[in-house]
Design a protein around this motif. Structure first.
Motif, PDB file in Angstrom:
ATOM      1  N   PRO A   1      40.127  -6.371  39.943  1.00  0.00           N
ATOM      2  CA  PRO A   1      38.511  -6.695  40.136  1.00  0.00           C
ATOM      3  C   PRO A   1      37.676  -6.625  38.833  1.00  0.00           C
ATOM      4  CG  PRO A   1      39.248  -4.401  40.859  1.00  0.00           C
ATOM      5  CD  PRO A   1      40.590  -5.369  40.542  1.00  0.00           C
ATOM      6  N   ARG A   2      38.429  -6.079  37.789  1.00  0.00           N
ATOM      7  CA  ARG A   2      37.619  -6.164  36.650  1.00  0.00           C
ATOM      8  C   ARG A   2      37.567  -7.377  35.806  1.00  0.00           C
ATOM      9  NH1 ARG A   2      40.216  -1.827  32.726  1.00  0.00           N
ATOM     10  NH2 ARG A   2      38.332  -0.646  33.736  1.00  0.00           N
TER      11      ARG A   2
ATOM     12  N   GLY B   1      37.067 -10.000  37.727  1.00  0.00           N
ATOM     13  CA  GLY B   1      36.381 -10.873  38.570  1.00  0.00           C
ATOM     14  C   GLY B   1      36.979 -11.509  39.595  1.00  0.00           C
TER      15      GLY B   1
ATOM     16  N   THR C   1      34.595   2.660  38.933  1.00  0.00           N
ATOM     17  CA  THR C   1      34.398   1.373  38.286  1.00  0.00           C
ATOM     18  C   THR C   1      34.852   0.300  39.088  1.00  0.00           C
ATOM     19  OG1 THR C   1      35.064   2.600  36.144  1.00  0.00           O
ATOM     20  CG2 THR C   1      35.380   0.272  36.159  1.00  0.00           C
ATOM     21  N   ALA C   2      36.063   0.315  39.824  1.00  0.00           N
ATOM     22  CA  ALA C   2      36.201  -0.807  40.722  1.00  0.00           C
ATOM     23  C   ALA C   2      35.221  -1.052  41.638  1.00  0.00           C
ATOM     24  CB  ALA C   2      37.923  -0.458  41.289  1.00  0.00           C
TER      25      ALA C   2
ATOM     26  N   PHE D   1      32.704  -3.168  40.170  1.00  0.00           N
ATOM     27  CA  PHE D   1      33.071  -4.775  40.184  1.00  0.00           C
ATOM     28  C   PHE D   1      33.091  -5.235  41.642  1.00  0.00           C
ATOM     29  CE2 PHE D   1      35.724  -3.191  36.241  1.00  0.00           C
ATOM     30  CZ  PHE D   1      34.608  -3.490  35.093  1.00  0.00           C
TER      31      PHE D   1
ATOM     32  N   ARG E   1      30.555  -8.364  43.398  1.00  0.00           N
ATOM     33  CA  ARG E   1      30.800  -9.739  43.974  1.00  0.00           C
ATOM     34  C   ARG E   1      30.452  -9.759  45.463  1.00  0.00           C
ATOM     35  NH1 ARG E   1      34.126 -12.988  41.603  1.00  0.00           N
ATOM     36  NH2 ARG E   1      34.988 -13.858  43.715  1.00  0.00           N
TER      37      ARG E   1
END
Length: 117
Positions: free
Chosen positions: A53-54, A56, A80-81, A84, A88
């Motif tokens: 996911p970092r 994208g 953090t995830a 991200f 989206r």
């Protein structure tokens, strides 16, 4: 349907996630790197490491179109995830305390051998 599961900083406990994934189809994503996942994870949780996911990438197919709950061992980097994934456009949150909390609560955890602990 998911008042606690929304874009933003909302977080869920391991027990709340267990109830939601069991009945409402929220998908838990284990976002640890592969060697760390061997210590145990939520049964059936897809495994995109945090680097996915970092970078994208879209969530795994099983997690597309529905709410997502990110999980790591202690819950800190899963936030953090979550950021991200939410960026989206997915409804996402993370588990307070991660897999450690899940184990402490006595909830099912799949271990490296494939069995349920």
């Amino acid at each position: 349907m998911f008042p606690l599961l929304r874009r933003g900083p909302a977080r869920l406990t391991a027990r709340q996630v267990h109830r939601r994934t069991g009945y409402a189809r929220a998908v838990p994503l284990d976002v640890r790197e592969p060697p760390r996942r061997l210590t145990g994870h939520a049964p059936g949780a897809p495994h995109p490491p945090l680097s996915v996911p970092r970078a994208g990438a879209a969530p795994p197919r099983a997690a597309q179109g529905g709410p997502v709950v990110t999980v790591r061992r202690s819950g800190s980097r899963s936030r953090t995830a979550t950021g991200f994934i939410a960026a989206r456009g997915a409804a996402a949150t993370d588990v307070v305390g991660g897999t450690t909390a899940r184990t402490r609560e006595g909830l099912p955890v799949t271990v490296a051998s494939g069995g349920i602990a």
